[in-house]
Each structure stands twice: as C-alpha cells, then as structure tokens.
Design an enzyme around this catalytic site. Structure first.
Site, PDB file in Angstrom:
ATOM      1  N   GLU A 128       0.898  -1.135  -0.073  1.00  0.00           N
ATOM      2  CA  GLU A 128      -0.064  -0.172   0.133  1.00  0.00           C
ATOM      3  C   GLU A 128       0.961   1.343   0.148  1.00  0.00           C
ATOM      4  O   GLU A 128       2.058   1.247   0.922  1.00  0.00           O
ATOM      5  CB  GLU A 128      -0.852   0.006   1.409  1.00  0.00           C
ATOM      6  CG  GLU A 128      -1.914   1.089   1.091  1.00  0.00           C
ATOM      7  CD  GLU A 128      -2.960   1.057   2.160  1.00  0.00           C
ATOM      8  OE1 GLU A 128      -2.722   0.239   3.198  1.00  0.00           O
ATOM      9  OE2 GLU A 128      -3.869   2.155   2.459  1.00  0.00           O
ATOM     10  N   ALA A 269       1.831  -0.206  10.910  1.00  0.00           N
ATOM     11  CA  ALA A 269       1.593  -1.479  10.644  1.00  0.00           C
ATOM     12  C   ALA A 269       0.506  -1.571   9.297  1.00  0.00           C
ATOM     13  O   ALA A 269       0.273  -0.423   8.856  1.00  0.00           O
ATOM     14  CB  ALA A 269       0.845  -2.018  11.632  1.00  0.00           C
ATOM     15  N   MET A 270       0.495  -2.708   8.852  1.00  0.00           N
ATOM     16  CA  MET A 270      -0.379  -2.999   7.658  1.00  0.00           C
ATOM     17  C   MET A 270      -1.193  -4.103   7.434  1.00  0.00           C
ATOM     18  O   MET A 270      -0.735  -5.119   8.033  1.00  0.00           O
ATOM     19  CB  MET A 270       0.845  -3.012   6.324  1.00  0.00           C
ATOM     20  CG  MET A 270       0.252  -3.391   4.938  1.00  0.00           C
ATOM     21  SD  MET A 270      -0.860  -1.825   4.209  1.00  0.00           S
ATOM     22  CE  MET A 270      -2.067  -2.793   3.532  1.00  0.00           C
ATOM     23  N   GLU A 271      -2.181  -3.826   7.198  1.00  0.00           N
ATOM     24  CA  GLU A 271      -3.392  -4.953   7.134  1.00  0.00           C
ATOM     25  C   GLU A 271      -3.450  -5.962   6.166  1.00  0.00           C
ATOM     26  O   GLU A 271      -4.432  -6.629   6.123  1.00  0.00           O
ATOM     27  CB  GLU A 271      -4.782  -4.122   7.414  1.00  0.00           C
ATOM     28  CG  GLU A 271      -5.307  -3.516   5.925  1.00  0.00           C
ATOM     29  CD  GLU A 271      -4.939  -2.065   5.865  1.00  0.00           C
ATOM     30  OE1 GLU A 271      -3.901  -1.719   6.461  1.00  0.00           O
ATOM     31  OE2 GLU A 271      -5.636  -1.396   5.161  1.00  0.00           O
ATOM     32  N   ASN A 272      -2.231  -6.441   5.521  1.00  0.00           N
ATOM     33  CA  ASN A 272      -2.344  -7.340   4.494  1.00  0.00           C
ATOM     34  C   ASN A 272      -3.328  -8.482   4.940  1.00  0.00           C
ATOM     35  O   ASN A 272      -3.338  -9.161   5.997  1.00  0.00           O
ATOM     36  CB  ASN A 272      -1.140  -7.929   4.351  1.00  0.00           C
ATOM     37  CG  ASN A 272      -0.115  -6.998   4.016  1.00  0.00           C
ATOM     38  OD1 ASN A 272      -0.039  -5.746   3.391  1.00  0.00           O
ATOM     39  ND2 ASN A 272       0.878  -6.926   4.829  1.00  0.00           N
ATOM     40  N   HIS A 304      -6.679  -2.146  15.255  1.00  0.00           N
ATOM     41  CA  HIS A 304      -6.664  -1.364  14.124  1.00  0.00           C
ATOM     42  C   HIS A 304      -6.815  -2.291  13.040  1.00  0.00           C
ATOM     43  O   HIS A 304      -7.524  -2.394  11.914  1.00  0.00           O
ATOM     44  CB  HIS A 304      -5.968  -0.101  13.934  1.00  0.00           C
ATOM     45  CG  HIS A 304      -6.140   0.690  12.766  1.00  0.00           C
ATOM     46  ND1 HIS A 304      -7.096   1.743  12.745  1.00  0.00           N
ATOM     47  CD2 HIS A 304      -5.696   0.637  11.518  1.00  0.00           C
ATOM     48  CE1 HIS A 304      -6.920   2.358  11.480  1.00  0.00           C
ATOM     49  NE2 HIS A 304      -6.207   1.586  10.875  1.00  0.00           N
ATOM     50  N   GLU A 305      -5.516  -2.963  12.796  1.00  0.00           N
ATOM     51  CA  GLU A 305      -5.183  -3.646  11.506  1.00  0.00           C
ATOM     52  C   GLU A 305      -6.016  -4.940  11.403  1.00  0.00           C
ATOM     53  O   GLU A 305      -6.716  -5.185  10.516  1.00  0.00           O
ATOM     54  CB  GLU A 305      -3.772  -3.863  11.648  1.00  0.00           C
ATOM     55  CG  GLU A 305      -2.659  -3.060  11.747  1.00  0.00           C
ATOM     56  CD  GLU A 305      -2.813  -1.922  10.805  1.00  0.00           C
ATOM     57  OE1 GLU A 305      -3.362  -2.261   9.716  1.00  0.00           O
ATOM     58  OE2 GLU A 305      -2.509  -0.772  11.363  1.00  0.00           O
ATOM     59  N   HIS A 308      -9.612  -4.113  10.005  1.00  0.00           N
ATOM     60  CA  HIS A 308      -9.329  -3.767   8.637  1.00  0.00           C
ATOM     61  C   HIS A 308      -9.759  -5.011   7.936  1.00  0.00           C
ATOM     62  O   HIS A 308     -10.200  -4.972   6.772  1.00  0.00           O
ATOM     63  CB  HIS A 308      -7.832  -3.546   8.222  1.00  0.00           C
ATOM     64  CG  HIS A 308      -7.692  -2.033   8.155  1.00  0.00           C
ATOM     65  ND1 HIS A 308      -8.394  -1.159   7.641  1.00  0.00           N
ATOM     66  CD2 HIS A 308      -6.541  -1.308   8.485  1.00  0.00           C
ATOM     67  CE1 HIS A 308      -7.910   0.104   7.583  1.00  0.00           C
ATOM     68  NE2 HIS A 308      -6.738   0.062   8.147  1.00  0.00           N
ATOM     69  N   GLU A 327      -9.718   4.043   6.511  1.00  0.00           N
ATOM     70  CA  GLU A 327      -9.033   4.379   7.367  1.00  0.00           C
ATOM     71  C   GLU A 327      -9.978   5.237   8.664  1.00  0.00           C
ATOM     72  O   GLU A 327      -9.777   4.930   9.597  1.00  0.00           O
ATOM     73  CB  GLU A 327      -7.897   5.311   6.885  1.00  0.00           C
ATOM     74  CG  GLU A 327      -6.899   4.352   6.286  1.00  0.00           C
ATOM     75  CD  GLU A 327      -6.144   3.231   6.694  1.00  0.00           C
ATOM     76  OE1 GLU A 327      -6.348   3.388   8.291  1.00  0.00           O
ATOM     77  OE2 GLU A 327      -5.893   2.553   6.187  1.00  0.00           O
TER      78      GLU A 327
HETATM   79 ZN   LIG Z   1      -5.336   1.571   8.750  1.00  0.00          ZN
END
Ligand SMILES: [Zn+2]
Length: 881
Positions: A128, A269-272, A304-305, A308, A327
C-alpha cells in the site's frame, strides 16, 4: 522513484479498467539481489470496451525479462515495456487469456521499503499504496480484485519460514537446499493487500474460536529471543477478535491469522489479508522496556489492523480518493474498542488532544485537504491525520446524528450490501440514509470541504421570560483550492448547567432541530431559543467533542468553574479546566513576546487543583487535567506572528505558578499514587502512574532541583516511570551531573534494545532551547544512530522537528537549514520518510516574520534540489498554499 513526476490524478477522471482480472498466480524465487517473480494473470475484456484497446499495466523501476501469452512467447511488436508500464496490444475481443510476466527484482537494494525488500535478513513486502507495481507489472489499483495463489521458493536454511496471504496449501523440499510453500487466498483482494514474508523468525502461537465455532490459528512472528515480548500483542489480538464479533457482528474468515514484526518499516502497521506486517514497536512490550503509552498503542494498532479485515479488506476502496472509507472508519472502530477496554472519557480526551495538535494545524495550513480529496499528485502523502483522525470524527458524527441503533443498522447494511466490493464514500453514506430514513446530503460536505469549521456563540438569558436565546454562526475558513464553503451539518451536543450543578431540561427549543442533547446546526446563522430555563445557565458546548470544530464563546470564568465541578460529561469538565488556563497561557506568551515581566494570577488554577485532588475521579482523568495545553496548542490559539521562545517562556511561568500554588497537593499525590504490587499495564494502574508522574513534574518545577527525578529514576521498576524520570531530568536540568549519569546508565542498560534506544534519542532530541540543534548533530554521530532505520530517524530527526518547538525554530534559522539538509539526504534513499518529515514545516506562515522568512528560504532550497515526487509534492504545496 517513479518518473511520472508532477502528474495530478483527479477523482472526476475515475473509470473502471478495460480488462477484468480473474485470477492471480504468483511464483517467487527468492534471492537477495535477484528475485525472480513470475506472475500468471488471467484477464478478459470488459463488456462494451473498444476491441482495439490495449491492456496497460503499471510498473515502477521494473525490467521485463519474459512475457508469455497463453503460455506462448509473445511477439515483440505486440507489447511495449518501460520501467513504468507494460502495454500489450492485439488482445482477444471477448475470451479470457493468460499473460505470464517475468521480472527480476533486487530486494536488498530497495531502500524505499516499498514493494519487496530485505532488512535484517528478512524478506518483507509493503504494497500500500502503490508498492505492488515494484514487484511485477500489474493493474495496481484498489478496484481490481482477484483471488491469489502464491508459491514461494527459497533457500531453506536462511528462510525456514515462507509466508503469504490466505490459507496454507502445502510445501516441501526443492532442489539445491531450497524449499517451497504455497498459499491460497480465496477472498478477492486488491494488490495493495498482498504480502510475502520469508526468513528465520521466532513464533508465539495461540488460537481463537470464532462465534460460529471455527478454530483460527493465531501466530505472531518476531525476531528470535523476543517471543516473550509478544504476549501482550497476542492478548490484544484475541480481545479485538472477540470485540468485533460482539459489537459489529464481524467474524474472522480464514484458518490462520498471522502478524509479523519487523524493525525496518515506514508505517505503523499494514493490514495485508491474513498476514499483517507490523513495525515491531507496535508488537513488542514488557514492563522493563515499554511504557504505558506503548502498551496502549499496541492494543489500539493490533485492533486497528485486525478490524481492517472487514473495513478495508472484505470491503475495500474503489480508488485512493476513498482512503478515508477504510481508514477513518477503522480508526473510529479502534477508538471505540479502546474506549470499551479502558476509560471512555479519558480516551476521548486523548483523542481530541491528538486531533487538535496534529489535525487542526494541518487543516489550517497549506497542506489542508478534504477528508476525501479530489486530486492528488502523490498518494503516499495523503496518509494524513485528516484522512485518519478527521475521517474517524466524521464517522463518529454519523453515529451521533443517527443514534446508536440506527448507526448499527447502517453498518450492518454496509457489510451486507458491499461485501467483496470496492466501495465509495457515497455507497457508505447511502447505507446510513437507507437504514435511518435520514437525509445526509448536507452532512456529506464533511467529506468534501477542507478546513475546521468555526462556530461562534453568544447567549442572552431573559430572567422574566425564563428563556435563553443563542445566536450561533458558523464559518469554514478558506483552504487551498476552496475559497468559498457552504454551511455544514454540525451536531452540537450541549448542556445548560444551572447554578446548583443540575442540567436544565428546556420546555421547548426553537430555531434549530434538537435530538436528545444534540442541536443540529445547518445554516450559516441560527437563533435558538430555549424556554422554561429557571435561572441563567452556564453553557457547556460541544460535549464529548461531538463535532471537530473550533467553538468561540466568551465564557465567564465562574461558568467554566461551575462546568469543571458539575458537568456529567467528563470531557466537558476537562475542557472547562483547559479553557480556564488558556487566557493565562496566552497572556504570559504575549508578555514574553513584548519583553514584559510575566504576571500570573493563579486563581484559574483552583478548579484544576480541585480536580487533581478529587479522589472520586479516576487518576487518569486527573492526570489529563494537570497536563496543560501544549506549546503547539497555545501557538494555534494565538493564531499567528508566533514566537516559540515566548510561548515556551510563558507556559513555563504558568507551570511554575501552578506548581507553587499546589505544592501540598502534589506532594500528597507523589506519596499516595504509589504502585500496588507488581507492574501491570492495565488502564487503572497506568492512570495512577500518570497522576504520580504529573505530580512529580510539578514538584520538580516548584523545588527546582533534579533530586526528586534522580531519586525516581533510581527507584523505577518499569519503563513508564524510568522514561518519565529521565525526561524530567533531561528537559529541566540538561547539564546537571544527575542527568548525565542517568542518560549514560540508560544507554548502557538498553544498548541492545533498539526500541528503548529510540526513546533515549527522542528524550534528548526534545530538550528545549538553543542547545538542541548542536545536541541533535552530536547524537547523529552516536554509534546507535542508523540513518537507514525509519524508527531511528523519526526518534531523533522527527522528534526534533515535530516536538521541539524552541530548539527547531531557532531565531537564526539553523533548525530549518538542518531540516533541509536532512530532507535532501534522506530523500535519496527513502522519499516517503523524507516527505513525512517535511510536513513539520506546515505551520511556517504562523511564525513571526523573521523566522517565517528563514523557514521559507529553507523550503525554497528543498524545492530547488529535491528529486522525488513525494517531497516535491509536499514542498510545492507548503510554499504555495
Ligand atoms: Zn489503517
């Protein structure tokens, strides 16, 4: 870096792709410097599309090394490959076809940390917003959804772990000491949610049984030896999964959920899908190394992640203009989660403090943009507090306007109607309109108009008629590209507090719609009359911060004191205490600016000290009351011609006056707010520590000696107390022997712990005053400083430019020149990080003329020499807006 520098993308130009992507099959042969990526993509032409239209795929610094059409070598005249794009012509009119694209990429050399990169021996991805196009040629946009099959082949000894999205299909040994693993993600997803991780990591395992009885394996991967520090993150994950089932009815949908913590990461962080990748600072915690704030952040970001998975992954964004759809909504969900896990009013106060100190300046400066922008030049620069935090506030206002039940109905409809789709803000809002029957047309301006609305109120009480009349006006200031604004639908929660502390219930309200305690402002001006009000009330406005606005109402100190004592809404009590302190802070800053002696009348502090000492109130709330508005808050209130040194001097004088007036109370708090038993990160214990540490700061100011903090440093048995004591020592007595000793002891004790050394840098980078820049330059030479690690750069350079107003804004402009140098050097390696650091200049026009001119000169230098699209976008807007 992409070469399409300067191209502006417009929301109005959106149209679907010409080709539909049906399936994605990726094979990675991992090698540090030459990873081979084979992408087999099945497409068909969308109905009604020109049969001659070519297929255009995105790339970024790519080299094509092979292209097959339905497994046959493709004739060179049928395609054109550049680093930025692959264009394929003469494709079938209707039938599906398969392209096999081979690229060779260099993860080791990828210092941008976008796409596939390698750090500390771990292969990791960040896609992203537009990182996938650095891996292979692809329709890299969020509205292209497909199921993915992934095969990873790598050296087994170096990479025992081979992870990707979805469910594990199987694996086995391969030739030459290599092995492979295959994954399948059945949920159609856009490329930005793709993830791959390979390497050698430790694991913490657990499981979760979903509400329908399915068992999900939970795995958190961390560097070997750090497993014990992932326990809190695992606990937070399980609580998040449960909460999302109970509150939003959302269940997890794969057999496995994985989190990987890495130390080199541009974001939080990233929600893959199924494989979240985290900056390790939001995973690792134990009492010795993490503060209470770290624990709270880990809880919030894990949640949060995870959230998602539904708001972002199952329902994604049609295009990047809709970023707030995932978001803003997900921040709202994690705020609600934290409020349920902790104290709702204290959480709300912290949210609003953050919004005001970060988002309000953005909304008032050259980088202001709507929650849903209508154009962008570099999407990476729109991961902003406006999209996230103001986006969350907008969702929160929908809940306030509709009420809890109808909001829930609207969310249910959204999940039902758009599951598996790429949606828009309009789709989202329509669900709430359909579920409630309420027209949200005017409300939708919150998505499209930038700038913080100002609401002005005057009140007139008629004792004979027992009526209260309010004149309420609203304006939205002009912002770049938006000179004129329409009136917004503002839900203003209010209470009329009577002298005895009770809240008046009006017989009737005329002049605006009122639901419950919420007044709906929709016009530029309202005259609102409340009847049946027995005596002149104090007006408590924007309770719980029901709208992200600035309220201007000339409140009498006696009324504020009444609200501070009696409001049932704790947020409003805190706000009243803050409003009581603001005039003193502003006056002191103005006096310092003129070189006059600062006179402080401390009567305003009575309400604050009463709250601080009130055992009926929770300690965390009392600690919030003691934390005065920040220097940035005061600068915002002053509204221009700002001298950071004067603001600092004024605030110090006010702190000293409070410290002296409350000396006895603070001593008592230090003695009574002690720990009960072993350290626990729970909210109540954290609140006691926060209150004790606030009192310690005031005592230190009153007694003007490092002794108290030095003693606290020596006695501390957890990082919260230790870091706080070190901060007080370093910020108050930077040259004292006690401070030097404490800094050395801290550095030696935690030399092997990168996250704690980040704190050590950050505490020193934020020591106020003229000496700060020289200190930061010295620290850059420290053996622990590493320019390639984003966390480290943020902890030193970031902390200095964002959180050290006097040090950074030196009158001679040396701070600005330093930032320009840093930006230009960092930009060559990591443009995203450089662009983010440069946003620290967003309020330069608010500075007094001398500093403003020096800041402008530094910006002009960056503008002249910068290379990346990311930084160019920020610097152009900062100078022009
Ligand atoms: Zn987010």
């Amino acid at each position: 870096m992409r070469t399409d520098t300067g191209r502006i993308i417009h929301l109005a130009d959106y149209r679907p792709t010409d080709f539909v992507l049906e399936r994605v099959d990726l094979t990675f042969e991992l090698d540090p410097e030459a990873t081979k990526v084979e992408a087999r993509l099945i497409f068909h032409r969308r109905d009604g599309v020109d049969p001659a239209a070519p297929l255009v795929l995105d790339g970024d610094e790519l080299t094509l090394s092979g292209l097959l059409f339905d497994q046959m070598e493709m004739a060179p005249e049928r395609y054109t490959a550049t680093p930025d794009a692959l264009v394929v012509r003469d494709l079938p009119e209707t039938s599906p076809f398969e392209l096999t694209i081979t690229t060779i990429i260099n993860p080791q050399a990828n210092s941008q940390l976008m796409g596939l990169y390698r750090s500390s021996g771990i292969y990791c991805t960040q896609c992203e917003a537009e990182g996938f196009r650095r891996i292979t040629y692809f329709p890299d946009r969020p509205d292209v959804l497909a199921p993915y099959t992934i095969t990873i082949i790598a050296d087994k000894a170096a990479n025992p772990l081979l992870l990707s999205n979805g469910n594990y299909l199987g694996g086995g040994n391969f030739d030459e000491g290599r092995h492979f693993a295959a994954w399948f993600d059945p949920h159609p997803k856009p490329a930005y949610l793709f993830a791959l991780v390979a390497g050698d990591l430790g694991v913490v395992e657990d499981k979760f049984t979903t509400m329908s009885g399915r068992e999900v394996a939970l795995k958190i991967y961390v560097e070997h030896g750090k497993e014990s520090r992932a326990a809190y993150a695992m606990d937070a994950l399980k609580r998040s999964m449960k909460w999302d089932e109970e509150v939003f009815g959302r269940e997890y949908d794969l057999d496995i959920f994985m989190i990987v913590a890495v130390s080199d990461f541009n974001m939080g962080a990233m929600e893959n899908k199924g494989l979240n990748v985290f900056n390790d600072k939001y995973v690792l915690a134990d009492p010795e190394t993490a503060t209470d704030a770290d624990y709270a952040n880990i809880e919030a970001i894990i949640a949060h992640e995870y959230f998602h998975n539904w708001t972002g992954n199952r329902i994604t964004c049609r295009d990047w203009f809709q970023l707030c759809l995932k978001e803003g909504l997900t921040v709202f969900r994690d705020h609600e989660f934290s409020a349920d896990q902790r104290s709702r009013p204290v959480k709300r106060i912290a949210e609003v403090r953050h919004l005001r100190s970060e988002q309000f300046p953005e909304d008032a400066g050259p980088l202001a943009h709507p929650v849903r922008p209508d154009k962008y030049r570099e999407i990476n620069n729109f991961y902003t507090t406006t999209v996230y935090e103001k986006g969350s506030e907008v969702t929160r206002m929908i809940a306030t306007i509709l009420g809890r039940d109808r909001f829930k109905k609207g969310m249910d409809l959204y999940f039902e109607r758009h599951d598996g789709e790429a949606a828009t803000v309009e789709d989202f809002v329509r669900c709430f309109e359909d579920a409630s029957g309420r027209d949200l047309g005017q409300f939708s301006l919150w998505y499209n108009q930038a700038g913080t609305p100002h609401v002005t109120v005057t009140a007139d009480y008629d004792a004979a008629a027992k009526t209260l009349t309010l004149e309420i006006g609203q304006t939205v200031p002009p912002t770049p590209g938006q000179a004129h604004k329409k009136p917004m639908h503002i839900p203003l929660d209010l209470a009329l507090v009577l002298e005895d502390g009770t809240i008046a219930v009006p017989a009737s309200v005329d002049g605006a719609e009122m639901t419950g305690s919420v007044l709906h402002l929709k016009e530029a001006r309202h005259t609102v009359t409340f009847t049946g009000i027995p005596s002149r009330p104090a007006l408590s406005l924007n309770r719980s911060f029901s709208a992200p606005i600035v309220v201007r109402y000339d409140q009498k100190p006696a009324d504020l004191a009444l609200i501070a004592r009696h409001e049932t809404d704790l947020f409003s009590r805190w706000q009243a205490i803050t409003d009581l302190a603001l005039p003193a802070l502003k006056d002191a800053a103005l006096a310092a600016r003129k070189g006059e002696a600062i006179q402080i009348d401390v009567t305003f502090a009575d309400a604050l000290l009463a709250v601080a000492a009130d055992p009926a109130l929770e300690p965390a709330f009392r600690a919030q009351a003691l934390a005065l508005p920040s220097e940035a808050d005061i600068a915002r209130e002053l509204g221009g011609d700002n001298d950071p040194d004067a603001i600092h001097a004024g605030r110090e004088a006010v702190l000293t006056a409070i410290a002296r007036a409350g000396a006895d109370a603070f001593r008592t708090l230090c003695d009574t707010m002690t720990a009960e038993g072993a350290y626990s990160p729970d909210a109540a214990s954290a609140g006691r520590r926060a209150l004790r540490n606030a009192a310690l700061l005031y005592r230190t100011i009153a007694e003007d000696t490092p002794a108290l903090a030095a003693e606290a440093f020596a006695k501390a048995d957890n990082m919260t107390d230790l870091a706080q004591a070190l901060t007080v020592l370093a910020h108050r007595f930077p040259e004292a022997p006690e401070t030097h000793a404490a800094l050395s002891a801290f550095e030696a004790r935690f030399a092997e712990n990168a996250l704690v050394i980040d704190k050590w840098f950050q505490i020193q980078a934020t020591i106020p005053g003229e000496g700060a820049l020289a200190r930061v330059m010295r620290l850059k030479e420290n053996r622990h400083f590493n320019e390639n690690n984003p966390n480290r750069v943020r902890s030193l350079v970031g902390a200095f430019v964002f959180s050290n107003p006097t040090g950074f804004n030196r009158a001679d402009g040396a701070g600005y020149r330093f930032l320009a140098e840093e930006i230009l050097r960092i930009d060559a390696k990591n443009p995203q990080l450089a662009a983010r650091l440069l946003t620290s200049m967003r309020s330069w026009r608010q500075l007094e003329p001398g500093r403003a001119e020096l800041a402008r000169a530094a910006l002009v230098r960056v503008e002249r020499e910068v290379l990346s699209n990311d930084v160019r976008d920020i610097v152009d807007r900062t100078l022009k807006g």
